[in-house]
Scaffold this motif. Structure first.
Motif, PDB file in Angstrom:
ATOM      1  N   ALA A 208       7.997  -2.090   9.726  1.00  0.00           N
ATOM      2  CA  ALA A 208       6.834  -2.691  10.375  1.00  0.00           C
ATOM      3  C   ALA A 208       5.731  -1.656  10.601  1.00  0.00           C
ATOM      4  O   ALA A 208       4.540  -1.957  10.426  1.00  0.00           O
ATOM      5  CB  ALA A 208       7.246  -3.322  11.700  1.00  0.00           C
ATOM      6  N   LEU A 209       6.111  -0.447  10.983  1.00  0.00           N
ATOM      7  CA  LEU A 209       5.118   0.619  11.167  1.00  0.00           C
ATOM      8  C   LEU A 209       4.435   0.958   9.845  1.00  0.00           C
ATOM      9  O   LEU A 209       3.213   1.130   9.788  1.00  0.00           O
ATOM     10  CB  LEU A 209       5.793   1.858  11.749  1.00  0.00           C
ATOM     11  CG  LEU A 209       6.221   1.774  13.218  1.00  0.00           C
ATOM     12  CD1 LEU A 209       7.125   2.937  13.574  1.00  0.00           C
ATOM     13  CD2 LEU A 209       5.002   1.754  14.138  1.00  0.00           C
ATOM     14  N   ALA A 210       5.238   1.065   8.777  1.00  0.00           N
ATOM     15  CA  ALA A 210       4.659   1.379   7.470  1.00  0.00           C
ATOM     16  C   ALA A 210       3.733   0.258   7.000  1.00  0.00           C
ATOM     17  O   ALA A 210       2.653   0.522   6.451  1.00  0.00           O
ATOM     18  CB  ALA A 210       5.778   1.617   6.457  1.00  0.00           C
ATOM     19  N   GLU A 211       4.133  -0.990   7.221  1.00  0.00           N
ATOM     20  CA  GLU A 211       3.298  -2.110   6.802  1.00  0.00           C
ATOM     21  C   GLU A 211       1.991  -2.136   7.592  1.00  0.00           C
ATOM     22  O   GLU A 211       0.923  -2.438   7.039  1.00  0.00           O
ATOM     23  CB  GLU A 211       4.053  -3.431   6.986  1.00  0.00           C
ATOM     24  CG  GLU A 211       3.314  -4.660   6.485  1.00  0.00           C
ATOM     25  CD  GLU A 211       3.014  -4.601   4.999  1.00  0.00           C
ATOM     26  OE1 GLU A 211       2.005  -5.205   4.574  1.00  0.00           O
ATOM     27  OE2 GLU A 211       3.787  -3.959   4.262  1.00  0.00           O
ATOM     28  N   THR A 212       2.057  -1.811   8.872  1.00  0.00           N
ATOM     29  CA  THR A 212       0.838  -1.748   9.681  1.00  0.00           C
ATOM     30  C   THR A 212      -0.129  -0.697   9.132  1.00  0.00           C
ATOM     31  O   THR A 212      -1.331  -0.953   8.988  1.00  0.00           O
ATOM     32  CB  THR A 212       1.188  -1.412  11.138  1.00  0.00           C
ATOM     33  OG1 THR A 212       2.069  -2.411  11.661  1.00  0.00           O
ATOM     34  CG2 THR A 212      -0.065  -1.349  11.999  1.00  0.00           C
ATOM     35  N   ALA A 213       0.405   0.481   8.828  1.00  0.00           N
ATOM     36  CA  ALA A 213      -0.436   1.556   8.300  1.00  0.00           C
ATOM     37  C   ALA A 213      -1.001   1.181   6.931  1.00  0.00           C
ATOM     38  O   ALA A 213      -2.185   1.429   6.647  1.00  0.00           O
ATOM     39  CB  ALA A 213       0.365   2.854   8.214  1.00  0.00           C
ATOM     40  N   ARG A 214      -0.180   0.576   6.073  1.00  0.00           N
ATOM     41  CA  ARG A 214      -0.674   0.176   4.747  1.00  0.00           C
ATOM     42  C   ARG A 214      -1.791  -0.863   4.862  1.00  0.00           C
ATOM     43  O   ARG A 214      -2.811  -0.781   4.171  1.00  0.00           O
ATOM     44  CB  ARG A 214       0.483  -0.368   3.902  1.00  0.00           C
ATOM     45  CG  ARG A 214       1.388   0.703   3.338  1.00  0.00           C
ATOM     46  CD  ARG A 214       2.256   0.139   2.230  1.00  0.00           C
ATOM     47  NE  ARG A 214       3.183  -0.848   2.763  1.00  0.00           N
ATOM     48  CZ  ARG A 214       4.461  -0.598   3.053  1.00  0.00           C
ATOM     49  NH1 ARG A 214       4.948   0.620   2.878  1.00  0.00           N
ATOM     50  NH2 ARG A 214       5.252  -1.542   3.526  1.00  0.00           N
ATOM     51  N   ASP A 215      -1.600  -1.851   5.723  1.00  0.00           N
ATOM     52  CA  ASP A 215      -2.625  -2.879   5.890  1.00  0.00           C
ATOM     53  C   ASP A 215      -3.897  -2.288   6.491  1.00  0.00           C
ATOM     54  O   ASP A 215      -5.009  -2.692   6.128  1.00  0.00           O
ATOM     55  CB  ASP A 215      -2.095  -4.002   6.781  1.00  0.00           C
ATOM     56  CG  ASP A 215      -1.053  -4.854   6.075  1.00  0.00           C
ATOM     57  OD1 ASP A 215      -0.945  -4.766   4.839  1.00  0.00           O
ATOM     58  OD2 ASP A 215      -0.330  -5.603   6.760  1.00  0.00           O
ATOM     59  N   TYR A 216      -3.744  -1.336   7.409  1.00  0.00           N
ATOM     60  CA  TYR A 216      -4.912  -0.721   8.009  1.00  0.00           C
ATOM     61  C   TYR A 216      -5.683   0.091   6.967  1.00  0.00           C
ATOM     62  O   TYR A 216      -6.920   0.033   6.910  1.00  0.00           O
ATOM     63  CB  TYR A 216      -4.495   0.182   9.166  1.00  0.00           C
ATOM     64  CG  TYR A 216      -5.656   0.858   9.858  1.00  0.00           C
ATOM     65  CD1 TYR A 216      -6.432   0.173  10.773  1.00  0.00           C
ATOM     66  CD2 TYR A 216      -5.990   2.185   9.577  1.00  0.00           C
ATOM     67  CE1 TYR A 216      -7.521   0.780  11.405  1.00  0.00           C
ATOM     68  CE2 TYR A 216      -7.062   2.803  10.200  1.00  0.00           C
ATOM     69  CZ  TYR A 216      -7.820   2.096  11.114  1.00  0.00           C
ATOM     70  OH  TYR A 216      -8.887   2.706  11.724  1.00  0.00           O
ATOM     71  N   ILE A 217      -4.976   0.836   6.140  1.00  0.00           N
ATOM     72  CA  ILE A 217      -5.632   1.603   5.076  1.00  0.00           C
ATOM     73  C   ILE A 217      -6.310   0.654   4.088  1.00  0.00           C
ATOM     74  O   ILE A 217      -7.437   0.908   3.634  1.00  0.00           O
ATOM     75  CB  ILE A 217      -4.605   2.505   4.370  1.00  0.00           C
ATOM     76  CG1 ILE A 217      -4.115   3.600   5.332  1.00  0.00           C
ATOM     77  CG2 ILE A 217      -5.198   3.134   3.118  1.00  0.00           C
ATOM     78  CD1 ILE A 217      -2.929   4.377   4.816  1.00  0.00           C
ATOM     79  N   ALA A 218      -5.617  -0.456   3.758  1.00  0.00           N
ATOM     80  CA  ALA A 218      -6.231  -1.441   2.856  1.00  0.00           C
ATOM     81  C   ALA A 218      -7.485  -2.047   3.473  1.00  0.00           C
ATOM     82  O   ALA A 218      -8.467  -2.341   2.767  1.00  0.00           O
ATOM     83  CB  ALA A 218      -5.215  -2.539   2.520  1.00  0.00           C
ATOM     84  N   LEU A 219      -7.470  -2.242   4.800  1.00  0.00           N
ATOM     85  CA  LEU A 219      -8.661  -2.761   5.476  1.00  0.00           C
ATOM     86  C   LEU A 219      -9.823  -1.780   5.348  1.00  0.00           C
ATOM     87  O   LEU A 219     -10.942  -2.184   4.978  1.00  0.00           O
ATOM     88  CB  LEU A 219      -8.348  -3.003   6.953  1.00  0.00           C
ATOM     89  CG  LEU A 219      -9.558  -3.239   7.868  1.00  0.00           C
ATOM     90  CD1 LEU A 219     -10.263  -4.539   7.480  1.00  0.00           C
ATOM     91  CD2 LEU A 219      -9.117  -3.254   9.326  1.00  0.00           C
ATOM     92  N   ARG A 220      -9.576  -0.514   5.625  1.00  0.00           N
ATOM     93  CA  ARG A 220     -10.656   0.475   5.527  1.00  0.00           C
ATOM     94  C   ARG A 220     -11.104   0.639   4.083  1.00  0.00           C
ATOM     95  O   ARG A 220     -12.294   0.883   3.813  1.00  0.00           O
ATOM     96  CB  ARG A 220     -10.181   1.807   6.101  1.00  0.00           C
ATOM     97  CG  ARG A 220      -9.834   1.769   7.597  1.00  0.00           C
ATOM     98  CD  ARG A 220     -10.923   1.110   8.408  1.00  0.00           C
ATOM     99  NE  ARG A 220     -10.655   1.166   9.847  1.00  0.00           N
ATOM    100  CZ  ARG A 220     -11.316   0.438  10.743  1.00  0.00           C
ATOM    101  NH1 ARG A 220     -12.252  -0.416  10.357  1.00  0.00           N
ATOM    102  NH2 ARG A 220     -11.018   0.544  12.038  1.00  0.00           N
ATOM    103  N   ALA A 221     -10.183   0.489   3.137  1.00  0.00           N
ATOM    104  CA  ALA A 221     -10.570   0.568   1.728  1.00  0.00           C
ATOM    105  C   ALA A 221     -11.480  -0.602   1.357  1.00  0.00           C
ATOM    106  O   ALA A 221     -12.484  -0.435   0.638  1.00  0.00           O
ATOM    107  CB  ALA A 221      -9.325   0.580   0.844  1.00  0.00           C
ATOM    108  N   ALA A 222     -11.145  -1.801   1.842  1.00  0.00           N
ATOM    109  CA  ALA A 222     -11.994  -2.969   1.558  1.00  0.00           C
ATOM    110  C   ALA A 222     -13.373  -2.805   2.191  1.00  0.00           C
ATOM    111  O   ALA A 222     -14.395  -3.169   1.587  1.00  0.00           O
ATOM    112  CB  ALA A 222     -11.314  -4.239   2.068  1.00  0.00           C
TER     113      ALA A 222
END
Length: 522
Positions: A208-222
């Motif tokens: 869950a922590l890794a998924e949160t970080a991945r989604d957050y990075i994807a958000l900043r990338a978008a």
């Protein structure tokens, strides 16, 4: 069943009470003897020994780390404290840190795993109860009228028995002596199942922590891609106005104007997709934190840069991976439980000894129920020996043995998969860093090329196709750079997940082994 027909003679209650005390004393002696026998009893079946994970000690690549003399661009591994449990802090992004610190308490998957852990502990309590005596109290009242057409008819037609009331109260106790470790092995298996549930919960938290970080990075990338498209749209619009001005002066053709307009619309068409990606990532993070769609928009909608990743990360000792990864520790606990279950199956072949006792007061009238003559008791052991079970015990033992072999293979696969995960993450992290560096240089060159082509076009010494190509090249290289920057950070998240980090502070456990900073592959 005895009954009190008349008042007892003088002194009888005291004698009965004395007999009850003697009986109780004997039962206590028997219980003490049973406890001694149970303590001295053996536990049949194999004892569990933690398996060797067969992981390397120096390098995840199965060889010693390269020294400076071997490669000038590699740093030697140096002693370093264990990798920070809160690995998301390495990105130095306060918003990401805030999100990560809320995952353990809010994520529904973690809460579900916590509920399963509680279930496992409750099941362990039920198994452990078999090691203790079982005591049950009872009370009963029964009024019986015997049929004149039944057995009384044998005594003659005038036989008559009035209705009888029977009052009864007391308690019974039983205790199976664990001479062969049958119950102890069951408790050992249940303890291992609890440990499995604990580490499975930790594994869910790591994911869950890794998924949160991945989604957050994807958000900043978008958001970065959206900013690039918006900036490019402005630049393309400026070029379009310049082209129209030159066309009005007869310095260029309508073809250049149409090409410039097409470029503007091409860039404008990308903006809705990036805006949609931003909303999707905000909703994805909201779901992880048990929030409604869009609940985190006020917190996350403000654009920020992609969280930068450090070039190196503390990896720890490779051989310590088996203690850091919760899925490996869960697989080890499952192997422990399977081994203990073999002992349970072996104990089924041995005799079982159970101590039974019953103490009751029984009378035909309520006022005589509490007198000494109403006392009755029963105490004694019961021995049960399996003689013929139709192959059930043998089949069960074979099943438990095969299940242990399966658990051993699963443990080996889990360790090997973890090793592969770390190596693949290291390779991806290092190679993407090199790609990002090249793309960063490409962006600088493309920006310079676009500037020069626009100057030449404005001065009438260059054609518009060169400007258009330079603009497209810059947009493409900027987008690729943003994707690569996000990929570097995402690969670092994957590396930390492969290392099993993130659960130590929330779910404390034994201290980690000494770690060292491992060099990334070049």
């Amino acid at each position: 069943m005895t009954s009190a027909q008349s008042d007892p003679p003088l002194g009888a209650p005291a004698n009965q009470a004395g007999q009850a005390m003697i009986c109780t004393h004997r039962m206590l002696l028997a219980a003490g003897l049973a406890a001694c026998l149970s303590t001295a009893g053996c536990s049949v079946g194999p004892d569990f020994s933690p398996p060797d994970p067969l992981l390397p000690r120096a390098s995840f690549f199965g060889k010693p780390e390269p020294q400076p003399a071997e490669s000038a661009n590699l740093e030697a591994a140096i002693p370093d404290p264990p990798a920070e449990a809160a690995w998301w802090r390495t990105f130095r992004d306060p918003v990401l840190t805030s999100l990560a610190e809320r995952v353990a308490g809010a994520n529904l998957d973690v809460q579900t795993a916590t509920a399963r852990l509680s279930e496992s502990r409750a099941q362990r309590g039920g198994v452990a109860a078999a090691a203790l005596p079982s005591v049950n109290g009872n009370g009963q009242y029964q009024r019986t009228l015997y049929s004149k057409n039944g057995l009384l008819s044998l005594l003659g037609p005038d036989a008559h028995v009035p209705p009888v009331s029977i009052w009864q109260t007391g308690f019974d106790a039983s205790w199976e002596l664990d001479l062969w470790g049958h119950v102890r092995r069951q408790i050992e298996s249940a303890d291992a199942q609890v440990e499995t549930a604990e580490y499975q919960r930790r594994d869910v938290l790591v994911a869950a922590l890794a998924e949160t970080a991945r989604d957050y990075i994807a958000l900043r990338a978008a958001q970065t891609q959206l900013a690039i498209a918006t900036e490019t749209l402005k630049s393309s619009s400026d070029i379009l106005e310049l082209t129209r001005t030159r066309a009005q002066k007869g310095l260029t053709t309508g073809l250049d104007v149409e090409n410039a307009a097409a470029q503007v619309e091409n860039v404008r068409a990308q903006i809705p997709n990036f805006s949609n990606d931003v909303e999707n990532q905000i909703n994805a993070i909201s779901l992880i934190l048990d929030e409604q769609p869009g609940a985190l928009r006020s917190e996350l909608a403000q654009p920020k840069a992609i969280p930068p990743a450090p070039p190196r990360a503390p990896l720890g000792v490779p051989s310590g991976l088996a203690r850091r990864r919760p899925d490996i520790r869960a697989a080890e606990a499952q192997l422990h439980a399977a081994t203990a279950n073999i002992g349970v199956a072996v104990a089924e072949f041995y005799p079982s000894v159970k101590l039974n006792g019953n103490l009751e007061l029984n009378a035909l009238s309520l006022n005589k129920l509490w007198t000494g003559n109403a006392l009755q008791y029963m105490a004694g052991p019961t021995v049960s020996l399996p003689i013929f079970e139709g192959g059930r015990l043998t089949s069960t033992l074979n099943l438990r043995t095969e299940q242990q072999q399966e658990a051993g293979l699963q443990y080996h696969k889990t360790v090997l998969q973890a090793w592969h995960d770390v190596v693949n993450a290291l390779n991806a992290y290092g190679s993407e860093q090199r790609r990002r560096d090249s793309l960063r240089a490409e962006v600088e060159h493309s920006r310079t090329a676009l500037m020069l082509s626009r100057v030449r076009y404005s001065n009438g010494v260059g054609d518009f196709i060169t400007v258009l190509d330079a603009e497209r090249t810059l947009l493409q290289s900027q987008q690729q750079l943003a994707q690569s920057t996000a990929a570097v950070s995402t690969n670092l998240v994957q590396l930390y997940k492969a290392l099993g980090g993130g659960w130590e502070q929330t779910f404390p456990d034994q201290p980690q082994q000494t770690a060292a900073t491992a060099q990334l592959p070049q």
